[in-house]
Design an enzyme around this catalytic site. Structure first.
Site, PDB file in Angstrom:
ATOM      1  N   HIS A 294     -11.438  -4.565   9.738  1.00 35.72           N
ATOM      2  CA  HIS A 294     -12.102  -4.361   8.447  1.00 35.72           C
ATOM      3  C   HIS A 294     -13.345  -3.484   8.562  1.00 35.72           C
ATOM      4  CE1 HIS A 294      -9.592  -7.549   6.783  1.00 35.72           C
ATOM      5  NE2 HIS A 294     -10.091  -7.291   5.599  1.00 35.72           N
TER       6      HIS A 294
ATOM      7  N   GLU B  40       0.823  -1.223   0.000  1.00 35.49           N
ATOM      8  CA  GLU B  40       0.000   0.000   0.000  1.00 35.49           C
ATOM      9  C   GLU B  40       0.853   1.267   0.000  1.00 35.49           C
ATOM     10  OE1 GLU B  40      -0.548  -2.630   1.904  1.00 35.49           O
ATOM     11  OE2 GLU B  40      -2.507  -3.353   1.256  1.00 35.49           O
TER      12      GLU B  40
END
Lengths: 322, 309
Positions: free
Chosen positions: A128, A59
């Site tokens: 999440h 990322e």
């Protein structure tokens, strides 16, 4: 035409990539797999792997790479599999994307979009299920968008791609399958403009993204009780459209802010401050916030339900301000 | 250009950088420069050698220790001093200070204070060059400490995977902040880089002006030709403390003898005749730049919120 939120995003990117060769999509499995949530369906076939770049699981690396490409003539769209993983890219987003224009004395701009889903879905647990928009809104140099409807998602994403500065574009996993009317043909929606999604006289409910849909459902419930709620969709979180909100509050005299993010230092606190400081006299009572609980998201369904705003809590808040 | 002329040219550029930083040291106690300064004294040959074959349109991405690269790449000296003084005539209108020098007009695309964070930018710029069909070479400049960061690894891997025209230049001074390399690394930088399939070269003597310039120039030409990433590690040494104008031998992470052994071979100390001949015109140039900085105005209030978005 009636499209899903996912299809609207797909159309927005497709049209912008057709319009401008410099636009490309980069992220984990955006190519052959067509994105974790299939937002880039059909892109490799149409644009090829050079413009639909699969990346390693990096990322920070691919966000930094996109920044470098943006600094030198391209207009990248970075897809984060979810914004939770965007935390790994925060140095690149905060220390670089947001600051390069300023640090270079305006000589270099960073035209890029960083997009992907934020907020909770169903029982995905703590890592999440986060609404991190307040983090990004806190950073000078970033624009932050969180659309709720397919129409807004398409128009705002197109505008974001054309913007010469970094834009954080937060979607929601539970919105991808939702459907709505989308205007035919070419259109864009300006950044920084809220929209009144439901007109009403008694109370203003301000919300965005997934919570906007909840606010609209709740407004229908409230109607049964004879309460006429106005629902303002903020759409752009930064720059915040304080004017539209204030106009609504001047009409209703009451404001409830709904956000899924954590309460402490949450976005609603800033929204309330913006309204208090410009329209205190228009308020007939204190602004009330309905927020997520200050807790890592639990897995068990009954606990998760308790951690996220629901209709009952919005109704309670509305009755508190009336 | 004869060999002698070439040496004089390299010597001149290195001396100019040295004298600029010595002036910064001289000015520092007067507090006209408030920015933290990370000096390159001792490392000039790397920046000079690195930029010889680069065109203005070739891009470099640097670190907080970038005075030398800014000057070697062709950055404007007056604008550099004005930036250090925090003046609106600075290369970034007084908003960057020493650590974020930027001169896109000569291809210096930025300098970051966060270790390794511009390495992926260089890879992205190489991706853009490839996409836009430019024959640019992009150079990522970083130190040995940066090889410990995650984005370094991520960037090398991506550049090789997608065959991007980047020259990764590791300026290895053996020191990161206040730690020696042996206290930080259990891998060999060059072997590690080669494990990605990178062609990697080592320059053991970063004080050999001509060899550094010749070797890196050859690698720049190679990247321009083959359009693939190449890696070079240059061993060099910094004289001053990590940040600031002084020395730091009292900190215990390195020995004065180490510095002395490098200083014996310092090219700028080997040729007093050349130095004496070149120094006056450079000093004059520096005087003018400092005066430009001093006489320039600070940024006006309207600059505060300019160029945020």
């Amino acid at each position: 035409m009636n499209l899903s939120y996912r299809e609207a995003l797909n159309q927005a990117m497709r049209e912008e990539m057709q319009r401008d060769d410099r636009v490309f999509l980069i992220g984990e499995e955006v190519g052959y797999y067509q994105g974790a949530f299939k937002v880039s369906k059909g892109f490799v076939e149409e644009f090829g792997t050079e413009r639909v770049r699969d990346t390693p699981i990096t990322e920070a690396g691919f966000t930094g790479l996109a920044i470098g490409a943006a600094m030198t003539g391209l207009r990248p769209i970075v897809e984060l599999m979810t914004f939770n993983f965007g935390i790994l890219a925060l140095d690149q987003i905060v220390n670089n994307a947001a600051k390069i224009r300023y640090m270079s004395g305006g000589q270099i701009s960073v035209p890029m979009v960083i997009r992907g889903p934020g907020s909770a879905a169903h029982q995905l647990a703590a890592q999440h299920s986060q609404s991190l928009e307040a983090w990004f809104c806190h950073v000078p140099g970033l624009k932050v968008i969180a659309p709720a409807t397919p129409h807004d998602a398409k128009g705002l994403l197109k505008t974001a791609i054309r913007d010469d500065n970094p834009v954080i574009f937060i979607e929601a996993q539970l919105l991808y399958g939702t459907k709505g009317e989308v205007q035919e043909g070419e259109y864009t929606i300006p950044i920084g403009k809220a929209e009144i999604k439901r007109e009403g006289q008694d109370v203003t409910i301000a919300a965005y993204s997934k919570m906007l849909l909840l606010a609209l459902e709740t407004a229908a419930d409230l109607e049964q009780d004879g309460i006429d709620a106005e629902v303002v969709d903020l759409r752009t979180l930064k720059p915040l459209d304080v004017d539209t909100l204030v106009q609504s509050v001047k009409k209703t005299g009451r404001l409830v802010i709904v956000e899924e993010g954590w309460r402490f230092a949450g976005l609603g606190a800033q929204i309330a401050e913006s309204v208090y400081s410009t329209a205190f006299d228009a308020l007939d009572g204190p602004i009330v916030r309905v927020t997520g609980e200050d807790v890592p998201m639990p897995y068990a369904r009954p606990l998760e339900d308790l951690a996220i705003p629901d209709r009952a809590r919005i109704i309670q808040a509305v009755k508190q301000v009336l | 250009m004869t060999d002698a002329q070439r040496f004089r040219e390299l010597f001149y550029q290195a001396l100019r950088i040295r004298l600029v930083e010595e002036r910064i040291i001289a000015l520092y106690p007067s507090d006209v420069i408030q920015s933290p300064v990370h000096l390159s004294i001792g490392q000039e040959a790397v920046a000079v050698g690195a930029c010889q074959e680069l065109e203005k349109t070739d891009l470099i991405f640097c670190t907080y220790r970038s005075h030398a690269f800014y000057l070697a790449k062709g950055g404007n000296l007056k604008e550099m001093f004005a930036e250090l003084y925090g003046k609106v005539t600075g290369c970034a209108r007084g908003k960057a200070g020493s650590m974020h020098l930027t001169a896109p007009e000569v291809g210096l695309m930025g300098s970051s204070a966060v270790v390794a964070s511009t390495i992926p930018h260089a890879v992205g710029a190489a991706l853009a060059a490839k996409h836009l069909g430019k024959d640019q070479v992009v150079m990522a400049v970083f130190g040995d400490g940066a090889t410990e960061e995650g984005v370094y690894h991520e960037s090398l891997n991506f550049a090789v995977l997608h065959r991007l025209p980047v020259l990764f230049l590791c300026e290895n001074n053996g020191l990161a902040v206040h730690s020696s390399q042996s206290a930080r690394q259990r891998y060999a930088i060059l072997e590690h880089a080669r494990s990605y399939g990178l062609s990697a070269q080592h320059i053991a003597d970063g004080y050999d002006l001509e060899n550094v310039a010749d070797t890196i120039s050859g690698l720049v030409r190679r990247v321009r030709q083959i359009r693939e990433p190449v890696f070079v590690e240059i061993r060099t040494y910094r004289y001053k403390e990590h940040v600031g104008p002084g020395e730091d031998f009292h900190c215990g992470y390195r020995q004065r003898e180490e510095w002395w052994s490098w200083k014996q071979r310092d090219p700028l100390e080997q040729h007093p005749d050349l130095r004496d001949m070149m120094q006056p015109s450079i000093i004059k140039e520096i005087d003018e730049a400092v005066e430009f900085a001093r006489a320039s105005p600070f940024p006006p209030e309207e600059e505060l919120l300019r160029d945020v978005v």
